[in-house]
Design a protein around this motif. Sequence first.
Motif, PDB file in Angstrom:
ATOM      1  N   GLY A 413      35.661  47.231  67.544  1.00 37.83           N
ATOM      2  CA  GLY A 413      34.705  46.696  68.510  1.00 37.83           C
ATOM      3  C   GLY A 413      33.355  46.382  67.925  1.00 37.83           C
ATOM      4  O   GLY A 413      32.385  46.211  68.673  1.00 37.83           O
ATOM      5  N   ASP A 414      33.292  46.273  66.619  1.00 37.06           N
ATOM      6  CA  ASP A 414      31.991  46.010  66.006  1.00 37.06           C
ATOM      7  C   ASP A 414      31.547  44.567  66.214  1.00 37.06           C
ATOM      8  O   ASP A 414      32.362  43.645  66.287  1.00 37.06           O
ATOM      9  CB  ASP A 414      32.040  46.310  64.507  1.00 37.06           C
ATOM     10  N   ASN A 415      30.231  44.407  66.257  1.00 35.49           N
ATOM     11  CA  ASN A 415      29.661  43.066  66.340  1.00 35.49           C
ATOM     12  C   ASN A 415      29.929  42.313  65.043  1.00 35.49           C
ATOM     13  O   ASN A 415      29.885  42.868  63.939  1.00 35.49           O
ATOM     14  CB  ASN A 415      28.152  43.169  66.585  1.00 35.49           C
ATOM     15  N   VAL A 437      30.848  37.540  67.987  1.00 34.15           N
ATOM     16  CA  VAL A 437      29.576  38.148  68.363  1.00 34.15           C
ATOM     17  C   VAL A 437      29.727  38.821  69.725  1.00 34.15           C
ATOM     18  O   VAL A 437      30.227  38.211  70.680  1.00 34.15           O
ATOM     19  CB  VAL A 437      28.462  37.088  68.418  1.00 34.15           C
ATOM     20  N   ASN A 438      29.322  40.070  69.819  1.00 35.01           N
ATOM     21  CA  ASN A 438      29.350  40.803  71.085  1.00 35.01           C
ATOM     22  C   ASN A 438      28.068  40.550  71.874  1.00 35.01           C
ATOM     23  O   ASN A 438      27.024  40.216  71.291  1.00 35.01           O
ATOM     24  CB  ASN A 438      29.494  42.306  70.835  1.00 35.01           C
ATOM     25  N   ASP A 439      28.132  40.735  73.157  1.00 36.15           N
ATOM     26  CA  ASP A 439      26.940  40.602  73.987  1.00 36.15           C
ATOM     27  C   ASP A 439      25.862  41.563  73.504  1.00 36.15           C
ATOM     28  O   ASP A 439      26.112  42.763  73.325  1.00 36.15           O
ATOM     29  CB  ASP A 439      27.272  40.910  75.451  1.00 36.15           C
ATOM     30  N   GLY A 440      24.670  41.037  73.313  1.00 32.27           N
ATOM     31  CA  GLY A 440      23.567  41.873  72.849  1.00 32.27           C
ATOM     32  C   GLY A 440      23.673  42.301  71.409  1.00 32.27           C
ATOM     33  O   GLY A 440      22.854  43.104  70.941  1.00 32.27           O
ATOM     34  N   GLN A 455      34.064  46.975  79.458  1.00 31.55           N
ATOM     35  CA  GLN A 455      32.685  46.815  78.981  1.00 31.55           C
ATOM     36  C   GLN A 455      32.388  45.402  78.466  1.00 31.55           C
ATOM     37  O   GLN A 455      31.312  45.146  77.960  1.00 31.55           O
ATOM     38  CB  GLN A 455      32.404  47.843  77.877  1.00 31.55           C
ATOM     39  N   ASN A 456      33.371  44.505  78.576  1.00 33.23           N
ATOM     40  CA  ASN A 456      33.188  43.109  78.159  1.00 33.23           C
ATOM     41  C   ASN A 456      32.808  43.010  76.674  1.00 33.23           C
ATOM     42  O   ASN A 456      31.844  42.349  76.292  1.00 33.23           O
ATOM     43  CB  ASN A 456      32.127  42.425  79.012  1.00 33.23           C
ATOM     44  N   VAL A 457      33.599  43.673  75.834  1.00 31.33           N
ATOM     45  CA  VAL A 457      33.376  43.647  74.393  1.00 31.33           C
ATOM     46  C   VAL A 457      34.227  42.518  73.810  1.00 31.33           C
ATOM     47  O   VAL A 457      35.452  42.522  73.928  1.00 31.33           O
ATOM     48  CB  VAL A 457      33.737  44.999  73.747  1.00 31.33           C
ATOM     49  N   ASN A 458      33.601  41.581  73.163  1.00 31.31           N
ATOM     50  CA  ASN A 458      34.284  40.357  72.745  1.00 31.31           C
ATOM     51  C   ASN A 458      35.231  40.523  71.565  1.00 31.31           C
ATOM     52  O   ASN A 458      36.334  39.957  71.560  1.00 31.31           O
ATOM     53  CB  ASN A 458      33.247  39.278  72.390  1.00 31.31           C
ATOM     54  N   SER A 459      34.814  41.243  70.535  1.00 31.53           N
ATOM     55  CA  SER A 459      35.591  41.252  69.288  1.00 31.53           C
ATOM     56  C   SER A 459      37.021  41.762  69.470  1.00 31.53           C
ATOM     57  O   SER A 459      37.963  41.157  68.922  1.00 31.53           O
ATOM     58  CB  SER A 459      34.849  42.031  68.197  1.00 31.53           C
ATOM     59  N   PRO A 460      37.275  42.850  70.210  1.00 31.44           N
ATOM     60  CA  PRO A 460      38.665  43.287  70.402  1.00 31.44           C
ATOM     61  C   PRO A 460      39.498  42.258  71.190  1.00 31.44           C
ATOM     62  O   PRO A 460      40.682  42.078  70.915  1.00 31.44           O
ATOM     63  CB  PRO A 460      38.538  44.598  71.181  1.00 31.44           C
ATOM     64  N   VAL A 461      38.869  41.578  72.162  1.00 32.78           N
ATOM     65  CA  VAL A 461      39.593  40.611  72.982  1.00 32.78           C
ATOM     66  C   VAL A 461      40.015  39.412  72.131  1.00 32.78           C
ATOM     67  O   VAL A 461      41.145  38.929  72.227  1.00 32.78           O
ATOM     68  CB  VAL A 461      38.740  40.162  74.188  1.00 32.78           C
ATOM     69  N   VAL A 462      39.093  38.932  71.290  1.00 32.25           N
ATOM     70  CA  VAL A 462      39.426  37.795  70.429  1.00 32.25           C
ATOM     71  C   VAL A 462      40.553  38.168  69.462  1.00 32.25           C
ATOM     72  O   VAL A 462      41.507  37.398  69.284  1.00 32.25           O
ATOM     73  CB  VAL A 462      38.181  37.330  69.657  1.00 32.25           C
ATOM     74  N   GLN A 463      40.471  39.346  68.853  1.00 32.52           N
ATOM     75  CA  GLN A 463      41.505  39.739  67.892  1.00 32.52           C
ATOM     76  C   GLN A 463      42.839  39.979  68.586  1.00 32.52           C
ATOM     77  O   GLN A 463      43.899  39.631  68.049  1.00 32.52           O
ATOM     78  CB  GLN A 463      41.079  41.001  67.136  1.00 32.52           C
ATOM     79  N   LEU A 464      42.807  40.555  69.776  1.00 29.52           N
ATOM     80  CA  LEU A 464      44.056  40.753  70.521  1.00 29.52           C
ATOM     81  C   LEU A 464      44.719  39.415  70.791  1.00 29.52           C
ATOM     82  O   LEU A 464      45.942  39.271  70.652  1.00 29.52           O
ATOM     83  CB  LEU A 464      43.772  41.490  71.836  1.00 29.52           C
ATOM     84  N   SER A 627      15.750  35.851  76.918  1.00 33.08           N
ATOM     85  CA  SER A 627      16.732  36.597  76.130  1.00 33.08           C
ATOM     86  C   SER A 627      17.978  36.968  76.923  1.00 33.08           C
ATOM     87  O   SER A 627      18.983  37.403  76.348  1.00 33.08           O
ATOM     88  CB  SER A 627      16.089  37.872  75.576  1.00 33.08           C
ATOM     89  N   VAL A 628      17.923  36.820  78.247  1.00 26.69           N
ATOM     90  CA  VAL A 628      19.044  37.216  79.117  1.00 26.69           C
ATOM     91  C   VAL A 628      20.104  36.120  79.125  1.00 26.69           C
ATOM     92  O   VAL A 628      19.790  34.935  79.309  1.00 26.69           O
ATOM     93  CB  VAL A 628      18.563  37.482  80.556  1.00 26.69           C
ATOM     94  N   THR A 629      21.349  36.524  78.894  1.00 29.37           N
ATOM     95  CA  THR A 629      22.462  35.571  79.001  1.00 29.37           C
ATOM     96  C   THR A 629      23.237  35.842  80.287  1.00 29.37           C
ATOM     97  O   THR A 629      23.246  36.962  80.804  1.00 29.37           O
ATOM     98  CB  THR A 629      23.414  35.689  77.805  1.00 29.37           C
TER      99      THR A 629
END
Length: 646
Positions: A413-415, A437-440, A455-464, A627-629
Amino acid sequence: MRPAYPRPGRTGFRRWVPSWRQVLGLLGAGFGTIVAAVGILYVLTDIPTDLNASATQQDNVYYWADGTEMARTGEVNRQDTSLDKVPEKVRWAAVAAENETFYTDSGISPRGITRAITKMIGGGDTQGGSTITQQYVKNAYLNQQQTLTRKLTEMFIAIKLDNKMSKSDILEGYLNTSWYGRGSYGIQRAAHAYYGKDVSQLDPSEGAFLASLLKGAGMYDPALGPKNHERAVERWKWILDRMVVIGKLTPQERAKYTTFPEPKAPPKPAGLTGQVGYLVDTARAYVSAHTDVSDADFDLGGFQIHTTFEKPKVDALDKAIVDVREQRLDPEKRDADKNVRIGAASVTTDGRIVALYGGPDYLKQGFNDANSGVVPAGGTFAPFVYAAGLRDGIQRERNGARTPVTPATLYNGDNKAAVRTPEGPYWDRAGKIVKTVNDGGKSWGNISLKEAVVQNVNSPVVQLGMDVGLDRVSRTAVQAGLLEESLGPQVPAFSLGTTRPSAIRLAGAYATFAAQGLHSEPYSVDRLSRNGDAVAVEKPTAERVLPASVAGAVDDALHDVVKRGTGSTAKTAGSDAAGKTGTGPDNKSAWFAGYRGKLVTAISLSRIDPKSQELLPLTGTGGTAPSVTGSTFPIDIWTKYVTAAK
């Protein structure tokens, strides 16, 4: 033989006075000429093969799910009905009022025609003297002009029509083409306009009042003034009395009707303003795609479209969006608040579309944002990647065996984690290793797949998505309810929601998770009829597209999103709330899709340049910091709406 004229043997003015034989001869010749002319005109006059456009075109009526009228479309407010649906005494009320010898005459009234022609010769018009058959001919084949030529044509067609059609068919046509006022042609629409009921539910008293309108709705509609009311009551009584005289109402039955059947107040016109236009368009498209009714046939009208839309939910959704817009958008002061578009849809787990928000007003913005396929799904797409992994497993070696994953399976789950394929890192066309890139910019370390969704973590979702295979992820999304043409290109970012679903489709797909893996296609028309007769319309049946265990795991994650994840602000909607937030690539969209019980709602937010129709960033929209997405608009609207719709 030529008559002697001037008369021989007479002197003075008497030579010029015709004899009685000459007078009779002249009258006979004139009469013969008239008879011959009428005979020729009769032979030359044919029954038109086509009815007037105004006699065949009807309106189409759309109804809310509770059966109340939602809208009418079409140039005229007409609904045909078969004669057997009109109560017998209601039919006789019309006959008693307009032409009590209808069933025995030849289609014309010589006495009435003579009276009409006499009025014309005397300088009046030819109105009056028409039988029901003649009135039907005028309504269906001719025009409303009052001329001798039209009157003669009407008479000849009426005679021929009487020989060709049954009296029942003529009466049916007459009742369906007559003008009753309040914008209504035909007794079916008149029954709704004046009494709010189907024609089959009218009693003799109500039928007598409607029959009085045939003499002139402008003179007998009680809502138009006291004098009209007085005339209406008088004629209503007269018609009921005539029904007794001709033996179609017994004195005992007549005695029941002593109180005038006051019609309801004229309704406000049902238009396409606000959300109604979007609803009508959606239902119309469903009829076109899921029935055998051609567009041309539909445009002729006469259809009753019973939709799945629930007015309280449509109103609640509209109010929730309007409230948020008015409270938090200020386009006069902030450029980032201009050109904001919101689309929303509520779909039940059995596929019924019960509410839509297509835009601020159909008459101001015809484009339906609830059915728009231009807004990227962002993080709301993650559940489909998760479901594909749980169902199909992963393959990390080319041609190797697939291995199962569970909600507890750990991923990096790393950025800026590098995206990997069986052959190694994934390289883009610029020759760089693709990193997520993860949020924040937050790194989560090893994290379970379920927690990555929560938690809406991008890196695990993309790799999955890469491990499962983007083709399998695509298949899962389509099976759940998304349209194949809405899917984004199959590159690593695909799992981050480059797919562009409509709010209707995303809500329908999330309904698959709420229904434990059973999917029903969204639909907006519950039943269809034409002039009261049922018309076949396809309705979806539930189909299992995901194992219950897989859908249950996704459902569990979506509940945790609201309980303790990125969707926690929706907790106030109820402890059983579930859903997922989403921010699109380059911060150009924001979503929330979620459900409570069987009601599933998806809401999108975007900004679209009116000139280029390109998506604009949401940066600063609603006064947020640069800075808010993303945006909390969708989840706040969802929460407000679902709370009100409980």
